[in-house]
Design a protein around this motif. Structure first.
Motif, PDB file in Angstrom:
ATOM      1  N   LEU A  46       0.858  -1.179   0.000  1.00 58.33           N
ATOM      2  CA  LEU A  46       0.000   0.000   0.000  1.00 58.33           C
ATOM      3  C   LEU A  46       0.896   1.231   0.000  1.00 58.33           C
ATOM      4  CD1 LEU A  46      -2.517  -1.020   2.794  1.00 58.33           C
ATOM      5  CD2 LEU A  46      -2.920  -1.045   0.326  1.00 58.33           C
ATOM      6  N   TYR A  47       0.362   2.352  -0.467  1.00 60.74           N
ATOM      7  CA  TYR A  47       1.110   3.600  -0.401  1.00 60.74           C
ATOM      8  C   TYR A  47       0.179   4.712   0.057  1.00 60.74           C
ATOM      9  CZ  TYR A  47      -0.941   4.277  -5.044  1.00 60.74           C
ATOM     10  OH  TYR A  47      -1.818   4.389  -6.081  1.00 60.74           O
ATOM     11  N   SER A  64       1.400   3.747   5.745  1.00 63.01           N
ATOM     12  CA  SER A  64       1.502   2.312   5.552  1.00 63.01           C
ATOM     13  C   SER A  64       2.914   1.849   5.835  1.00 63.01           C
ATOM     14  CB  SER A  64       1.111   1.949   4.122  1.00 63.01           C
ATOM     15  OG  SER A  64       1.263   0.568   3.922  1.00 63.01           O
ATOM     16  N   ASP A  65       3.001   0.726   6.476  1.00 61.48           N
ATOM     17  CA  ASP A  65       4.281   0.083   6.749  1.00 61.48           C
ATOM     18  C   ASP A  65       4.216  -1.291   6.110  1.00 61.48           C
ATOM     19  OD1 ASP A  65       6.501  -1.198   7.727  1.00 61.48           O
ATOM     20  OD2 ASP A  65       6.061  -0.825   9.833  1.00 61.48           O
ATOM     21  N   TYR A  66       5.081  -1.553   5.138  1.00 62.30           N
ATOM     22  CA  TYR A  66       5.023  -2.806   4.377  1.00 62.30           C
ATOM     23  C   TYR A  66       5.055  -4.028   5.295  1.00 62.30           C
ATOM     24  CZ  TYR A  66       6.224  -6.380   0.969  1.00 62.30           C
ATOM     25  OH  TYR A  66       6.240  -7.504   0.200  1.00 62.30           O
ATOM     26  N   GLU A  67       5.753  -3.958   6.404  1.00 62.86           N
ATOM     27  CA  GLU A  67       5.879  -5.086   7.310  1.00 62.86           C
ATOM     28  C   GLU A  67       4.752  -5.153   8.341  1.00 62.86           C
ATOM     29  OE1 GLU A  67       8.128  -7.427   6.939  1.00 62.86           O
ATOM     30  OE2 GLU A  67       9.032  -6.370   5.249  1.00 62.86           O
ATOM     31  N   ASN A 115      14.118  -1.667  -1.941  1.00 62.12           N
ATOM     32  CA  ASN A 115      14.329  -0.649  -0.920  1.00 62.12           C
ATOM     33  C   ASN A 115      13.434   0.575  -1.098  1.00 62.12           C
ATOM     34  OD1 ASN A 115      16.645  -1.565   0.863  1.00 62.12           O
ATOM     35  ND2 ASN A 115      17.348  -2.037  -1.201  1.00 62.12           N
ATOM     36  N   ASN A 116      12.581   0.565  -2.115  1.00 60.35           N
ATOM     37  CA  ASN A 116      11.689   1.701  -2.408  1.00 60.35           C
ATOM     38  C   ASN A 116      10.331   1.212  -2.902  1.00 60.35           C
ATOM     39  OD1 ASN A 116      13.577   4.229  -2.238  1.00 60.35           O
ATOM     40  ND2 ASN A 116      14.745   2.664  -3.325  1.00 60.35           N
ATOM     41  N   MET A 117       9.819   0.152  -2.295  1.00 60.12           N
ATOM     42  CA  MET A 117       8.596  -0.495  -2.786  1.00 60.12           C
ATOM     43  C   MET A 117       7.387   0.445  -2.800  1.00 60.12           C
ATOM     44  SD  MET A 117       9.118  -4.050  -3.181  1.00 60.12           S
ATOM     45  CE  MET A 117       7.698  -4.891  -2.596  1.00 60.12           C
ATOM     46  N   ASN A 157      13.513   9.151 -12.764  1.00 63.39           N
ATOM     47  CA  ASN A 157      13.776  10.291 -11.878  1.00 63.39           C
ATOM     48  C   ASN A 157      13.877   9.868 -10.419  1.00 63.39           C
ATOM     49  OD1 ASN A 157      13.916  12.310 -13.839  1.00 63.39           O
ATOM     50  ND2 ASN A 157      11.701  12.590 -13.833  1.00 63.39           N
ATOM     51  N   ALA A 158      13.012   8.960  -9.987  1.00 68.01           N
ATOM     52  CA  ALA A 158      13.006   8.524  -8.588  1.00 68.01           C
ATOM     53  C   ALA A 158      14.326   7.870  -8.201  1.00 68.01           C
ATOM     54  CB  ALA A 158      11.844   7.561  -8.351  1.00 68.01           C
ATOM     55  N   GLN A 159      14.978   7.218  -9.155  1.00 69.62           N
ATOM     56  CA  GLN A 159      16.263   6.577  -8.878  1.00 69.62           C
ATOM     57  C   GLN A 159      17.417   7.578  -8.833  1.00 69.62           C
ATOM     58  OE1 GLN A 159      16.897   2.696 -11.100  1.00 69.62           O
ATOM     59  NE2 GLN A 159      15.135   3.585 -12.175  1.00 69.62           N
TER      60      GLN A 159
END
Length: 167
Positions: A46-47, A64-67, A115-117, A157-159
Protein backbone atom coordinates in the motif's frame (compact mmCIF):
# COMPACT_ATOMS: atom_id res chain seq x y z
CA UNK A 1 32.35 14.18 -28.10
CA UNK A 2 29.50 13.27 -25.79
CA UNK A 3 26.22 12.56 -27.49
CA UNK A 4 23.33 14.60 -26.18
CA UNK A 5 20.47 12.59 -24.71
CA UNK A 6 17.07 13.81 -23.55
CA UNK A 7 15.42 12.47 -20.41
CA UNK A 8 13.05 10.39 -22.58
CA UNK A 9 15.97 8.90 -24.52
CA UNK A 10 17.78 8.15 -21.25
CA UNK A 11 14.65 6.52 -19.86
CA UNK A 12 14.27 4.45 -23.04
CA UNK A 13 17.86 3.33 -22.52
CA UNK A 14 17.05 2.37 -18.91
CA UNK A 15 14.05 0.33 -20.03
CA UNK A 16 16.08 -1.33 -22.81
CA UNK A 17 19.02 -2.26 -20.56
CA UNK A 18 17.60 -2.74 -17.06
CA UNK A 19 14.24 -4.40 -17.79
CA UNK A 20 13.27 -7.46 -19.85
CA UNK A 21 9.80 -7.47 -21.43
CA UNK A 22 7.74 -10.62 -20.91
CA UNK A 23 4.43 -11.24 -22.68
CA UNK A 24 1.84 -11.63 -19.94
CA UNK A 25 0.36 -14.63 -21.72
CA UNK A 26 3.54 -16.59 -20.86
CA UNK A 27 3.06 -15.84 -17.18
CA UNK A 28 -0.59 -16.84 -17.40
CA UNK A 29 0.29 -20.15 -19.09
CA UNK A 30 3.17 -20.95 -16.73
CA UNK A 31 1.43 -20.12 -13.47
CA UNK A 32 -2.31 -20.06 -13.86
CA UNK A 33 -3.11 -22.69 -16.47
CA UNK A 34 -0.88 -25.18 -14.65
CA UNK A 35 -2.19 -24.50 -11.11
CA UNK A 36 1.19 -23.12 -10.13
CA UNK A 37 -0.20 -19.77 -8.96
CA UNK A 38 1.48 -19.96 -5.51
CA UNK A 39 4.83 -19.46 -7.26
CA UNK A 40 3.78 -16.04 -8.59
CA UNK A 41 2.85 -13.41 -6.00
CA UNK A 42 1.72 -9.78 -6.08
CA UNK A 43 3.83 -8.10 -3.38
CA UNK A 44 2.83 -4.50 -4.15
CA UNK A 45 2.58 -2.60 -0.86
CA UNK A 46 0.00 0.00 0.00
CA UNK A 47 1.11 3.60 -0.40
CA UNK A 48 -0.01 6.85 1.19
CA UNK A 49 -3.05 8.38 -0.51
CA UNK A 50 -4.27 5.12 -2.05
CA UNK A 51 -8.01 4.38 -1.90
CA UNK A 52 -9.13 1.11 -0.28
CA UNK A 53 -12.36 -0.57 0.83
CA UNK A 54 -12.37 -1.87 4.39
CA UNK A 55 -15.47 -3.15 6.19
CA UNK A 56 -17.66 -1.91 3.28
CA UNK A 57 -16.43 1.70 3.65
CA UNK A 58 -14.06 3.69 1.45
CA UNK A 59 -10.87 4.79 3.19
CA UNK A 60 -7.65 6.53 2.22
CA UNK A 61 -4.29 5.11 3.28
CA UNK A 62 -2.78 7.69 5.60
CA UNK A 63 0.34 5.78 6.52
CA UNK A 64 1.50 2.31 5.55
CA UNK A 65 4.28 0.08 6.75
CA UNK A 66 5.02 -2.81 4.38
CA UNK A 67 5.88 -5.09 7.31
CA UNK A 68 3.03 -4.07 9.59
CA UNK A 69 -0.24 -2.22 9.75
CA UNK A 70 -1.79 0.57 7.74
CA UNK A 71 -3.48 3.62 9.16
CA UNK A 72 -6.62 4.50 7.20
CA UNK A 73 -8.70 7.68 7.27
CA UNK A 74 -12.36 8.07 6.44
CA UNK A 75 -13.63 11.51 5.43
CA UNK A 76 -10.32 12.97 6.63
CA UNK A 77 -11.35 12.50 10.27
CA UNK A 78 -11.77 8.94 11.45
CA UNK A 79 -8.48 7.02 11.71
CA UNK A 80 -8.16 3.28 12.19
CA UNK A 81 -5.23 0.88 12.16
CA UNK A 82 -5.66 -2.35 10.19
CA UNK A 83 -3.60 -5.24 8.93
CA UNK A 84 -3.21 -4.77 5.13
CA UNK A 85 -4.40 -8.36 4.59
CA UNK A 86 -7.78 -7.44 6.13
CA UNK A 87 -8.51 -4.82 3.45
CA UNK A 88 -11.33 -5.95 1.19
CA UNK A 89 -10.37 -4.14 -2.00
CA UNK A 90 -7.48 -1.96 -3.14
CA UNK A 91 -8.07 0.67 -5.83
CA UNK A 92 -6.40 -0.14 -9.16
CA UNK A 93 -5.06 -3.51 -8.08
CA UNK A 94 -6.34 -6.47 -10.07
CA UNK A 95 -4.15 -9.54 -9.64
CA UNK A 96 -2.71 -9.20 -13.15
CA UNK A 97 -2.49 -5.85 -14.94
CA UNK A 98 -4.60 -5.08 -18.01
CA UNK A 99 -1.55 -4.30 -20.17
CA UNK A 100 -0.34 -7.41 -21.98
CA UNK A 101 3.36 -6.97 -21.20
CA UNK A 102 5.13 -7.31 -17.88
CA UNK A 103 8.79 -6.53 -17.16
CA UNK A 104 11.48 -8.48 -15.31
CA UNK A 105 14.04 -6.32 -13.51
CA UNK A 106 17.81 -6.81 -13.50
CA UNK A 107 19.78 -7.08 -10.27
CA UNK A 108 20.54 -3.36 -9.74
CA UNK A 109 16.97 -2.25 -10.36
CA UNK A 110 15.65 -5.15 -8.25
CA UNK A 111 17.78 -4.02 -5.31
CA UNK A 112 16.61 -0.41 -5.71
CA UNK A 113 12.92 -1.41 -5.94
CA UNK A 114 13.18 -3.69 -2.89
CA UNK A 115 14.33 -0.65 -0.92
CA UNK A 116 11.69 1.70 -2.41
CA UNK A 117 8.60 -0.49 -2.79
CA UNK A 118 6.00 2.07 -1.67
CA UNK A 119 7.45 4.72 -3.99
CA UNK A 120 7.42 2.33 -6.98
CA UNK A 121 3.81 1.35 -6.18
CA UNK A 122 2.84 5.02 -6.02
CA UNK A 123 4.24 5.47 -9.56
CA UNK A 124 1.56 3.08 -10.85
CA UNK A 125 3.50 -0.19 -10.90
CA UNK A 126 2.34 -3.54 -9.59
CA UNK A 127 5.25 -5.51 -8.14
CA UNK A 128 5.44 -9.29 -8.30
CA UNK A 129 7.89 -11.94 -7.24
CA UNK A 130 8.21 -15.33 -8.81
CA UNK A 131 9.95 -18.49 -7.62
CA UNK A 132 11.24 -19.32 -11.11
CA UNK A 133 12.69 -15.96 -12.19
CA UNK A 134 15.44 -13.75 -10.79
CA UNK A 135 14.54 -10.18 -10.01
CA UNK A 136 11.09 -8.73 -9.67
CA UNK A 137 8.30 -8.50 -12.21
CA UNK A 138 6.63 -5.14 -12.85
CA UNK A 139 3.18 -4.66 -14.29
CA UNK A 140 1.22 -1.57 -15.27
CA UNK A 141 -2.56 -1.63 -14.97
CA UNK A 142 -3.37 0.92 -17.62
CA UNK A 143 -3.74 1.52 -21.33
CA UNK A 144 -4.33 4.33 -23.78
CA UNK A 145 -1.72 6.78 -22.53
CA UNK A 146 2.06 7.33 -22.68
CA UNK A 147 3.73 4.84 -20.29
CA UNK A 148 6.98 6.77 -20.51
CA UNK A 149 5.41 10.01 -19.27
CA UNK A 150 3.30 8.38 -16.56
CA UNK A 151 5.50 5.53 -15.29
CA UNK A 152 8.98 5.04 -16.76
CA UNK A 153 10.27 8.65 -16.60
CA UNK A 154 9.05 9.03 -12.99
CA UNK A 155 10.83 5.73 -12.16
CA UNK A 156 14.02 7.02 -13.84
CA UNK A 157 13.78 10.29 -11.88
CA UNK A 158 13.01 8.52 -8.59
CA UNK A 159 16.26 6.58 -8.88
CA UNK A 160 18.20 9.83 -9.25
CA UNK A 161 19.63 8.73 -12.59
CA UNK A 162 21.41 11.40 -14.61
CA UNK A 163 22.02 9.63 -17.90
CA UNK A 164 20.50 12.59 -19.76
CA UNK A 165 22.34 15.80 -20.48
CA UNK A 166 19.57 17.66 -22.28
CA UNK A 167 16.02 18.44 -21.12
Amino acid sequence: MTKEMTIKQATERMVDTEINAIPQVLIEKAYFENDNFESFRNITPLYDGQQVIYDNEEYTVFNSDYEGNAILTHDGVQMIEVNPFEIDEIENRPFLPMWSTMWQTTSFLTYWIENNMELVASLGFQIYECDDLDGLILGIDGAGYDFYEMHWIPLYNAQGLKWHNKE
